[in-house]
Motif scaffolding. Structure first.
Motif, PDB file in Angstrom:
ATOM      1  N   CYS A 191       0.846  -1.189   0.000  1.00 52.88           N
ATOM      2  CA  CYS A 191       0.000   0.000   0.000  1.00 52.88           C
ATOM      3  C   CYS A 191       0.888   1.248   0.000  1.00 52.88           C
ATOM      4  O   CYS A 191       2.100   1.159   0.208  1.00 52.88           O
ATOM      5  CB  CYS A 191      -0.956  -0.010   1.198  1.00 52.88           C
ATOM      6  SG  CYS A 191      -0.145   0.207   2.794  1.00 52.88           S
ATOM      7  N   ARG A 192       0.297   2.407  -0.187  1.00 56.79           N
ATOM      8  CA  ARG A 192       1.059   3.649  -0.314  1.00 56.79           C
ATOM      9  C   ARG A 192       1.914   3.928   0.920  1.00 56.79           C
ATOM     10  O   ARG A 192       3.041   4.391   0.815  1.00 56.79           O
ATOM     11  CB  ARG A 192       0.096   4.811  -0.566  1.00 56.79           C
ATOM     12  CG  ARG A 192       0.775   6.112  -0.874  1.00 56.79           C
ATOM     13  CD  ARG A 192      -0.219   7.192  -1.250  1.00 56.79           C
ATOM     14  NE  ARG A 192      -1.170   7.483  -0.191  1.00 56.79           N
ATOM     15  CZ  ARG A 192      -0.995   8.382   0.767  1.00 56.79           C
ATOM     16  NH1 ARG A 192       0.108   9.082   0.793  1.00 56.79           N
ATOM     17  NH2 ARG A 192      -1.900   8.588   1.684  1.00 56.79           N
ATOM     18  N   ASP A 193       1.413   3.631   2.123  1.00 54.75           N
ATOM     19  CA  ASP A 193       2.144   3.901   3.362  1.00 54.75           C
ATOM     20  C   ASP A 193       2.839   2.667   3.936  1.00 54.75           C
ATOM     21  O   ASP A 193       3.384   2.734   5.040  1.00 54.75           O
ATOM     22  CB  ASP A 193       1.185   4.449   4.422  1.00 54.75           C
ATOM     23  CG  ASP A 193       0.596   5.786   4.013  1.00 54.75           C
ATOM     24  OD1 ASP A 193       1.268   6.521   3.267  1.00 54.75           O
ATOM     25  OD2 ASP A 193      -0.535   6.088   4.438  1.00 54.75           O
TER      26      ASP A 193
ATOM     27  N   ASP B 138      10.389   0.834   0.845  1.00 60.13           N
ATOM     28  CA  ASP B 138       9.047   1.289   0.487  1.00 60.13           C
ATOM     29  C   ASP B 138       8.692   0.823  -0.915  1.00 60.13           C
ATOM     30  O   ASP B 138       9.450   0.106  -1.574  1.00 60.13           O
ATOM     31  CB  ASP B 138       8.905   2.803   0.647  1.00 60.13           C
ATOM     32  CG  ASP B 138       9.750   3.603  -0.339  1.00 60.13           C
ATOM     33  OD1 ASP B 138      10.280   3.032  -1.316  1.00 60.13           O
ATOM     34  OD2 ASP B 138       9.886   4.819  -0.117  1.00 60.13           O
ATOM     35  N   ARG B 139       7.538   1.207  -1.358  1.00 59.14           N
ATOM     36  CA  ARG B 139       6.998   0.773  -2.654  1.00 59.14           C
ATOM     37  C   ARG B 139       7.910   1.118  -3.823  1.00 59.14           C
ATOM     38  O   ARG B 139       8.029   0.369  -4.792  1.00 59.14           O
ATOM     39  CB  ARG B 139       5.635   1.437  -2.813  1.00 59.14           C
ATOM     40  CG  ARG B 139       4.802   0.853  -3.840  1.00 59.14           C
ATOM     41  CD  ARG B 139       3.467   1.542  -3.849  1.00 59.14           C
ATOM     42  NE  ARG B 139       2.846   1.101  -5.080  1.00 59.14           N
ATOM     43  CZ  ARG B 139       1.594   0.915  -5.245  1.00 59.14           C
ATOM     44  NH1 ARG B 139       0.764   1.161  -4.280  1.00 59.14           N
ATOM     45  NH2 ARG B 139       1.128   0.497  -6.391  1.00 59.14           N
ATOM     46  N   SER B 140       8.606   2.264  -3.741  1.00 58.08           N
ATOM     47  CA  SER B 140       9.483   2.703  -4.833  1.00 58.08           C
ATOM     48  C   SER B 140      10.853   2.026  -4.799  1.00 58.08           C
ATOM     49  O   SER B 140      11.665   2.228  -5.686  1.00 58.08           O
ATOM     50  CB  SER B 140       9.662   4.224  -4.775  1.00 58.08           C
ATOM     51  OG  SER B 140      10.411   4.575  -3.636  1.00 58.08           O
TER      52      SER B 140
END
Length: 150
Positions: A41-43, A118-120
């Motif tokens: 998820c984004r966070d 994180d996602r990136s």
């Protein structure tokens, strides 16, 4: 002179027993795939690695002063004339060193360090003062400096 030797031996023994040992086994590393990062998820964060470290405490000077006073008093009980002065000075020096080491050992602490992704794919470290009960590969969110498993 005997007390000076005994005090120096005590200081050496204390410092060698307080030497920092490695903090357990090597940490497990979990590298997320691109698909696993995309699914976050984004966070959300992926726990790549987590381990505990023991941090040495800092001496405030009280240990040095207290140890020097006690060492000086003990050293003053030995010998006579110039030997008494030398024993007092040597006892104070050895006592100050031992007192500082004891104070630092009493103030040591354990911290838990998690390396997260994180996602990136950006990595960073999060340091916590208590065990978050996480393992490599967990998905978490960060709240108030703690990592919470999702």
């Amino acid at each position: 002179m005997k007390l000076l030797i005994a005090t120096a031996a005590l200081a050496a023994a204390l410092s060698s027993t307080m030497a920092r040992a490695e903090d357990g086994p090597a940490p497990v590393l979990s590298i997320p795939t691109q698909a696993q990062r995309d699914a976050l998820c984004r966070d959300c964060l992926w726990v790549q690695e987590i381990h505990a470290e023991t941090r040495e405490g800092k001496g405030s000077g009280l240990g040095v002063v207290g140890g020097a006073v006690i060492g000086g008093l003990l050293g003053h009980q030995v010998g006579g004339g110039a030997g008494k002065k030398l024993a007092t000075i040597g006892g104070a020096a050895a006592g100050g060193y031992a007192g500082n080491e004891v104070e630092k050992n009493a103030k040591k602490s354990t911290v838990w360090i998690a390396q997260v992704v994180d996602r990136s794919g950006q990595m960073r470290r999060v340091e916590m003062g208590s065990d978050p009960m996480l393992t490599a590969g967990d998905t978490v969110r960060e709240r108030d400096g703690m990592l919470i498993r999702i």
